[in-house]
Scaffold this active site. Structure first.
Site, PDB file in Angstrom:
ATOM      1  N   ASP A 193      33.668  93.579 -34.423  1.00  0.00           N
ATOM      2  CA  ASP A 193      32.787  93.149 -33.342  1.00  0.00           C
ATOM      3  C   ASP A 193      31.438  93.861 -33.485  1.00  0.00           C
ATOM      4  O   ASP A 193      30.996  94.133 -34.604  1.00  0.00           O
ATOM      5  CB  ASP A 193      33.455  93.449 -31.992  1.00  0.00           C
ATOM      6  CG  ASP A 193      33.086  92.457 -30.910  1.00  0.00           C
ATOM      7  OD1 ASP A 193      31.917  92.479 -30.480  1.00  0.00           O
ATOM      8  OD2 ASP A 193      33.947  91.668 -30.485  1.00  0.00           O
ATOM      9  N   HIS A 208      29.053  94.112 -26.694  1.00  0.00           N
ATOM     10  CA  HIS A 208      30.162  93.156 -26.632  1.00  0.00           C
ATOM     11  C   HIS A 208      31.486  93.789 -27.073  1.00  0.00           C
ATOM     12  O   HIS A 208      32.521  93.640 -26.422  1.00  0.00           O
ATOM     13  CB  HIS A 208      29.839  91.943 -27.504  1.00  0.00           C
ATOM     14  CG  HIS A 208      30.859  90.850 -27.452  1.00  0.00           C
ATOM     15  ND1 HIS A 208      31.882  90.739 -28.378  1.00  0.00           N
ATOM     16  CD2 HIS A 208      31.015  89.811 -26.606  1.00  0.00           C
ATOM     17  CE1 HIS A 208      32.618  89.680 -28.098  1.00  0.00           C
ATOM     18  NE2 HIS A 208      32.115  89.098 -27.024  1.00  0.00           N
ATOM     19  N   SER A 218      36.161  85.359 -25.640  1.00  0.00           N
ATOM     20  CA  SER A 218      36.165  86.717 -26.177  1.00  0.00           C
ATOM     21  C   SER A 218      37.015  87.624 -25.302  1.00  0.00           C
ATOM     22  O   SER A 218      37.819  88.429 -25.787  1.00  0.00           O
ATOM     23  CB  SER A 218      34.745  87.293 -26.212  1.00  0.00           C
ATOM     24  OG  SER A 218      34.057  86.950 -27.368  1.00  0.00           O
TER      25      SER A 218
END
Length: 604
Positions: A154, A189, A393
């Site tokens: 990520d 994120h 996600s």
């Protein structure tokens, strides 16, 4: 025993030719080696493209020398999938496709996170604090993923009290190569996803605890400070994980990111990396994508699954709306959650749904993601910074946490740590998640179709119970579930029956196939519907009658077919918007749908 079944795509092509959809002669064969983006680039013949070139077996070294001799700049070598990444003039693409030693050419597509859709949505109530493990049915004494290693690929992971002493390794791939560095996250994120997987809640007095707060994190940064990365870097990260899985202690890979599907799964580099990781014994959990509705009209869309969610062996996760309650009776499908089937291959996806709407998790203050959503910032009672986000996600992170808890439960019960005979395979875990899932229904009580919900809503308690009952060390052909669990989970005082079905390839398979240890539950079986790949669970053809959930029983090849839609919006590639009964098929560059195509798909 499980048997291989040959699904010939010639029948599909023949049907399309008979319908007048494609000409009998489809043009130069070599163009089939180029993915959709490279075909467009070749037509423009301008500029340079970064291309992932898969080579014929045994030719990679020779191809590398040949490309270098022609002056192409090589940027990466991918032995796991027999590929090379190189910068190639667009004008040379068609000539390269004619080379017999080059198996396929794919664009090094831009990768983005699958966690930004509906981030500021206020249409549903705020979820109550500390609800994740509760809504999954996980009591405080339930497994928390202790001893399980999760590879988070990520934007990174910012150290915080919620991850204290559990970031086992951190690698940065954004500058070329694989560099071990101190943990950081300049976008935010990855930190948010990690918190959902296994944040301890230390910065919030336990209020925002993740699903599996006992996991170890192995972090691979592939997204930069703007939230973008390249496919080649993700492939390189997966390769590193596979090669070093034992030293790192990795069990699960979380991929809360993706790109539009530009080619069949058989040639997609990212998909092929996942299939190789699965063969190596790893479990890969991937986001379905956030293209469930047309952003301009709000109309429901099918075939919005993104890569690598189209990987047959991945546990592909769509998003549930939890509606602010612990109870599962009112759960629905998040409008943004991508529906199947997968483009080109028509695989039935997603595999399961998990909570993915307005979830609070650990934030990285000062990053672009955190500053983008000031209204979604949450202050923890113990000084931690948190952020409320939505997307597949987030759902993927939740599902990875459930997988980690199930792995711990199985290890506890069987007194095993790892190894081919001492761990649940990706196939077995996918089956467990689907078998124990809850059917999801809309506001009218109608069950969603399988291309929307897959196996159903994830059931953490049920998955842990079933995983603890399965013994992967017993001989093939013998029962491996003991004791036989009661197929009901009680959450918030409500008994919820399990779905007891398995969805794979194009089939809805009776859950009874899970009762015995078969070769299909091993670590070296990869699922799909391409020739020679699909395994049909030892079920007679008569038992499968009417259960092909993609092709159904009333496909119309006549006047209800629309062809030649080949210029979709770049961020919603190959998605067809329409009523739920319109099932979408992908063949080459064309889109096909028929008003009666949904007859084989029950429900909404």
């Amino acid at each position: 025993m499980c048997t291989h079944r040959h699904f010939s795509r010639l029948l599909v092509v023949a049907a399309l030719v008979l319908a007048g959809a494609i000409p009998a002669s489809a043009g130069p064969q070599h163009r089939a080696k180029l993915d959709l983006e490279l075909k467009r680039a070749a037509a423009s013949a301008g500029g340079t493209r970064t291309v992932i070139i898969r080579t014929a077996p045994g030719t990679r070294a020779a191809v590398r020398e040949w490309l270098a001799a022609r002056g192409y700049r090589l940027t990466a070598d991918h032995p796991l999938i027999d590929a090379l990444t190189a910068e190639v003039p667009a004008a040379d693409l068609e000539a390269l496709a004619e080379e017999p030693s080059l198996a396929s050419l794919s664009s090094d597509a831009v990768i983005r996170p699958a966690g930004l859709a509906a981030a500021a949505d206020t249409s549903s109530p705020r979820l109550r604090d500390s609800f994740l493990r509760s809504t999954l049915g996980l009591v405080p004494t339930a497994p928390a993923g202790s001893g399980v290693g999760v590879a988070l690929i990520d934007s990174g992971l910012r150290p915080a009290p919620d991850f204290a002493n559990r970031i086992a390794a951190f690698y940065d791939l954004t500058g070329g190569g694989v560099r071990r560095v101190a943990p950081f996250d300049d976008y935010g994120h990855g930190t948010h996803v990690a918190g959902l997987i296994g944040g301890s809640g230390a910065g919030s007095g336990g209020e925002y605890q993740g699903v599996a707060p006992g996991v170890r994190f192995l972090v691979f940064k592939v997204l930069d400070g703007s939230g973008q990365g390249r496919t080649s870097d993700v492939v390189r990260a997966i390769e590193f994980v596979v090669e070093n899985r034992r030293q790192l202690g990795v069990d699960v890979i979380n991929l809360s990111l993706g790109h539009p599907v530009f080619e069949p799964a058989a040639t997609d580099p990212l998909v092929q990396a996942i299939e190789a990781a699965t063969r190596a014994g790893l479990i890969v959990v991937a986001a379905a994508g956030n293209f469930g509705t047309n952003p301009e009209t709000g109309v429901t869309g099918y075939a919005g699954i993104t890569s690598p969610g189209n990987a047959p062996s991945a546990i592909t996760v769509g998003a549930l709306l939890a509606k602010g309650t612990v109870t599962r009776q009112d759960d629905g499908v998040a409008p943004f959650s991508s529906r199947g089937p997968s483009w080109f291959d028509a695989y039935a996806k997603p595999d399961v749904l998990a909570p993915g709407d307005r979830l609070v998790s650990v934030a990285a203050p000062g990053t672009a993601l955190y500053e983008q959503w000031p209204s979604q910032q949450v202050n923890g009672t113990s000084g931690g910074a948190y952020l409320r986000l939505s997307g597949t996600s987030m759902a993927t992170g939740v599902a990875t946490g459930v997988v980690a808890a199930a792995i711990e439960a199985n290890r506890r019960a069987t007194n095993t740590r790892s190894g081919p005979s001492g761990r649940l395979s990706a196939n077995a875990l996918k089956a467990i998640l689907q078998y124990t899932a809850f059917p999801v229904r809309d506001a009218e009580g109608v069950e969603y179709d399988r291309l929307t919900q897959g196996g159903g809503g994830i059931n953490g308690a049920g998955a842990v119970t079933m995983a603890a009952a399965v013994n992967p060390t017993v001989p093939l052909g013998t029962p491996w579930i003991s004791p036989q669990p009661d197929p009901v989970t009680v959450i918030a005082g409500e008994p919820l029956p399990w779905a007891q079905n398995i969805v794979w390839g194009v089939w809805l398979v009776p859950g009874s196939v899970l009762e015995t240890n078969h070769e299909c539950w091993g670590n070296n079986i990869v699922w799909g519907v391409a020739d020679g790949q699909n395994i049909v669970w030892g079920v007679a053809d008569t038992a499968l009658s009417g259960t092909n959930i993609v092709w159904g029983v009333n496909i119309v090849w006549g006047v209800n077919i629309v062809w030649g839609v080949n210029q979709p919006p770049p961020e919603a590639t190959n998605i067809v918007w329409g009523v739920a009964d319109n099932i979408v098929w992908g063949v080459a560059d064309n889109i096909v749908w028929g008003v009666n195509a949904g007859a084989g798909v029950g429900g909404r």
